[in-house]
Scaffold this motif. Structure first.
Motif, PDB file in Angstrom:
ATOM      1  N   ASP A 228      -8.176 -23.375  41.619  1.00 44.89           N
ATOM      2  CA  ASP A 228      -9.280 -22.657  40.996  1.00 44.89           C
ATOM      3  C   ASP A 228      -8.960 -21.169  41.049  1.00 44.89           C
ATOM      4  OD1 ASP A 228     -10.562 -25.078  40.714  1.00 44.89           O
ATOM      5  OD2 ASP A 228     -11.793 -24.839  42.512  1.00 44.89           O
ATOM      6  N   VAL A 229      -9.412 -20.427  40.042  1.00 47.85           N
ATOM      7  CA  VAL A 229      -9.140 -18.996  39.984  1.00 47.85           C
ATOM      8  C   VAL A 229     -10.368 -18.278  39.420  1.00 47.85           C
ATOM      9  CG1 VAL A 229      -8.065 -19.238  37.692  1.00 47.85           C
ATOM     10  CG2 VAL A 229      -7.580 -17.220  39.083  1.00 47.85           C
ATOM     11  N   ALA A 230     -10.668 -17.121  39.982  1.00 52.35           N
ATOM     12  CA  ALA A 230     -11.764 -16.304  39.466  1.00 52.35           C
ATOM     13  C   ALA A 230     -11.462 -15.902  38.030  1.00 52.35           C
ATOM     14  CB  ALA A 230     -11.954 -15.067  40.340  1.00 52.35           C
ATOM     15  N   ARG A 231     -12.475 -15.872  37.210  1.00 52.57           N
ATOM     16  CA  ARG A 231     -12.273 -15.584  35.784  1.00 52.57           C
ATOM     17  C   ARG A 231     -11.568 -14.243  35.582  1.00 52.57           C
ATOM     18  NH1 ARG A 231     -14.352 -17.213  30.835  1.00 52.57           N
ATOM     19  NH2 ARG A 231     -14.342 -15.582  29.260  1.00 52.57           N
TER      20      ARG A 231
ATOM     21  N   LYS B 247       0.091 -15.647  45.656  1.00 51.15           N
ATOM     22  CA  LYS B 247       0.060 -14.184  45.721  1.00 51.15           C
ATOM     23  C   LYS B 247      -0.991 -13.577  44.782  1.00 51.15           C
ATOM     24  CE  LYS B 247       3.468 -13.014  42.153  1.00 51.15           C
ATOM     25  NZ  LYS B 247       4.793 -12.408  41.860  1.00 51.15           N
ATOM     26  N   THR B 248      -1.606 -14.414  43.942  1.00 55.93           N
ATOM     27  CA  THR B 248      -2.630 -13.925  43.012  1.00 55.93           C
ATOM     28  C   THR B 248      -3.965 -13.796  43.728  1.00 55.93           C
ATOM     29  OG1 THR B 248      -1.530 -14.952  41.112  1.00 55.93           O
ATOM     30  CG2 THR B 248      -3.848 -14.358  40.850  1.00 55.93           C
ATOM     31  N   VAL B 249      -4.522 -12.607  43.733  1.00 56.53           N
ATOM     32  CA  VAL B 249      -5.833 -12.384  44.348  1.00 56.53           C
ATOM     33  C   VAL B 249      -6.906 -13.052  43.499  1.00 56.53           C
ATOM     34  CG1 VAL B 249      -7.508 -10.649  45.047  1.00 56.53           C
ATOM     35  CG2 VAL B 249      -5.071 -10.197  45.315  1.00 56.53           C
ATOM     36  N   GLY B 250      -7.729 -13.873  44.126  1.00 62.70           N
ATOM     37  CA  GLY B 250      -8.805 -14.537  43.398  1.00 62.70           C
ATOM     38  C   GLY B 250      -8.596 -16.016  43.183  1.00 62.70           C
ATOM     39  N   THR B 251      -7.603 -16.628  43.850  1.00 68.89           N
ATOM     40  CA  THR B 251      -7.349 -18.060  43.704  1.00 68.89           C
ATOM     41  C   THR B 251      -7.851 -18.823  44.930  1.00 68.89           C
ATOM     42  OG1 THR B 251      -5.117 -17.840  44.637  1.00 68.89           O
ATOM     43  CG2 THR B 251      -5.346 -17.700  42.245  1.00 68.89           C
TER      44      THR B 251
ATOM     45  N   GLU C 295     -15.054 -12.541  45.088  1.00 65.27           N
ATOM     46  CA  GLU C 295     -15.322 -11.201  45.608  1.00 65.27           C
ATOM     47  C   GLU C 295     -14.043 -10.382  45.719  1.00 65.27           C
ATOM     48  OE1 GLU C 295     -17.262 -11.870  49.300  1.00 65.27           O
ATOM     49  OE2 GLU C 295     -19.150 -12.519  48.384  1.00 65.27           O
ATOM     50  N   ALA C 296     -12.925 -11.062  46.029  1.00 62.10           N
ATOM     51  CA  ALA C 296     -11.656 -10.352  46.194  1.00 62.10           C
ATOM     52  C   ALA C 296     -11.043  -9.930  44.864  1.00 62.10           C
ATOM     53  CB  ALA C 296     -10.670 -11.225  46.959  1.00 62.10           C
TER      54      ALA C 296
ATOM     55  N   ARG D 108     -15.007 -20.567  50.108  1.00 62.83           N
ATOM     56  CA  ARG D 108     -13.674 -20.078  49.757  1.00 62.83           C
ATOM     57  C   ARG D 108     -13.652 -19.553  48.326  1.00 62.83           C
ATOM     58  NH1 ARG D 108     -10.127 -17.679  48.821  1.00 62.83           N
ATOM     59  NH2 ARG D 108      -7.868 -17.979  49.047  1.00 62.83           N
ATOM     60  N   ALA D 109     -14.326 -20.239  47.429  1.00 62.79           N
ATOM     61  CA  ALA D 109     -14.394 -19.781  46.042  1.00 62.79           C
ATOM     62  C   ALA D 109     -15.173 -18.476  45.933  1.00 62.79           C
ATOM     63  CB  ALA D 109     -15.028 -20.856  45.170  1.00 62.79           C
TER      64      ALA D 109
END
Length: 315
Positions: free
Chosen positions: A47-50, A22-26, A89-90, A83-84
């Protein structure tokens, strides 16, 4: 992008996976059941956006994973994945602006350890600066500033204040006080030895020093530069741009002031000793004030960013 490696008790895996999904950016979620042995559990990778990392880590800690399992985080140097890219971007905001509070707290705690290495670096930097102030050599002063490790404990104090955890400030405060006291005491002995060898003289300390006389003459410019350096240094830590930290180190008069105080004390010049200590304390205060305000500004910025994102209607 950041890479998360989680060891999760088997009965909590569904909760953890649900939190990640549910976390945006994973991206790149993988679950390996029963792979972990100590502690026993499942291995979960993602992986998750910083810019989404701090929020995800906070939620995982709220699930108690830091106590019942393990949370490991590392920067990804290269990630070739559409995908990353979509995940980054999200995620709201820019990765370079994001603050990973747990990483910052852990990093400053490590740099605030009052160990032999820390004291050695600070002492060597102070001794190099002592040579610089006696010889009125700006190059030696710059070199000493770059060697000094005092910004880590200062950042630790700022982090503790912003996170409202005063007990976390004790360790870096002790590192600063004991470290500088030990470095200055050893530098007094060093300067006396150099005087005995005929390499230092009182006339060199009391003579005209156009390049280094500022280290025992604090003024408002010293405080302003300390504020600017504290803000820049804090930004370099939170954005993982460590290259900027070198510039910060050579812009504040901490180690040179401590060195001048030590040499002046060795020669019984209490006027220069007092002025140098005032310069040292003024710079330390300016860095803590600026660092704390910078972290507070970043915290408010991200809280506002997340509120706006949460209020935005789903597309």
């Amino acid at each position: 992008m950041l890479h998360l490696r989680l060891i999760v008790p088997a009965d909590r895996t569904d909760d953890v996976v649900g939190t990640i999904e549910k976390t945006v950016g994973t991206a790149h979620l993988a679950v390996i059941p029963g792979a972990a042995r100590d502690p026993a559990g499942d291995l979960v990778l993602c992986d998750v956006a910083r810019e989404a990392g701090d929020g995800l880590i906070s939620e995982l800690c709220a699930l108690g994973l830091d106590r019942s399992g393990s949370i490991a985080l590392q920067d990804i140097g290269l990630s070739l994945s559409e995908r990353a890219e979509r995940a980054e971007e999200a995620a709201p905001g820019e990765g370079a602006d994001a603050v990973l509070w747990e990483q910052l707290q852990d990093g400053t705690r490590e740099e605030s350890t009052l160990g032999v290495t820390y004291v050695a670096f600070l002492t060597l930097a102070t001794m190099i600066a002592a040579c610089g102030v006696v010889l009125d050599n700006a190059i030696l002063i710059v070199g000493a500033m770059a060697v000094g490790p005092e910004f880590g404990p200062l950042a630790g104090i700022c982090t503790a204040l912003v996170r409202r955890r005063p007990r976390l400030a004790v360790r870096p405060l002790v590192a600063l006080l004991v470290g500088f006291a030990a470095a200055m005491a050893l530098t007094v002995l060093f300067s006396l030895g150099m005087d005995a060898a005929g390499l230092f003289t009182a006339d060199m300390l009391h003579g005209e020093r156009p390049n280094t006389g500022f280290v025992y003459a604090p003024d408002w410019f010293s405080f302003v530069v300390g504020l600017l350096a504290g803000a820049a240094g804090t930004l370099s830590l939170t954005s993982a741009k460590s290259g900027a930290l070198v510039g910060v180190a050579i812009s504040v008069t901490t180690v040179p002031a401590a060195a001048n105080a030590a040499v002046a004390l060795g020669y019984g010049d209490l006027g220069q000793t007092r002025g140098s200590i005032e310069q040292l304390l003024l710079n330390l205060l300016a860095i803590v004030v600026a660092g704390t305000l910078t972290l507070l500004a970043q915290k408010c910025f991200w809280a506002r960013k997340h509120r706006r994102t949460a209020a935005r209607p789903a597309s």
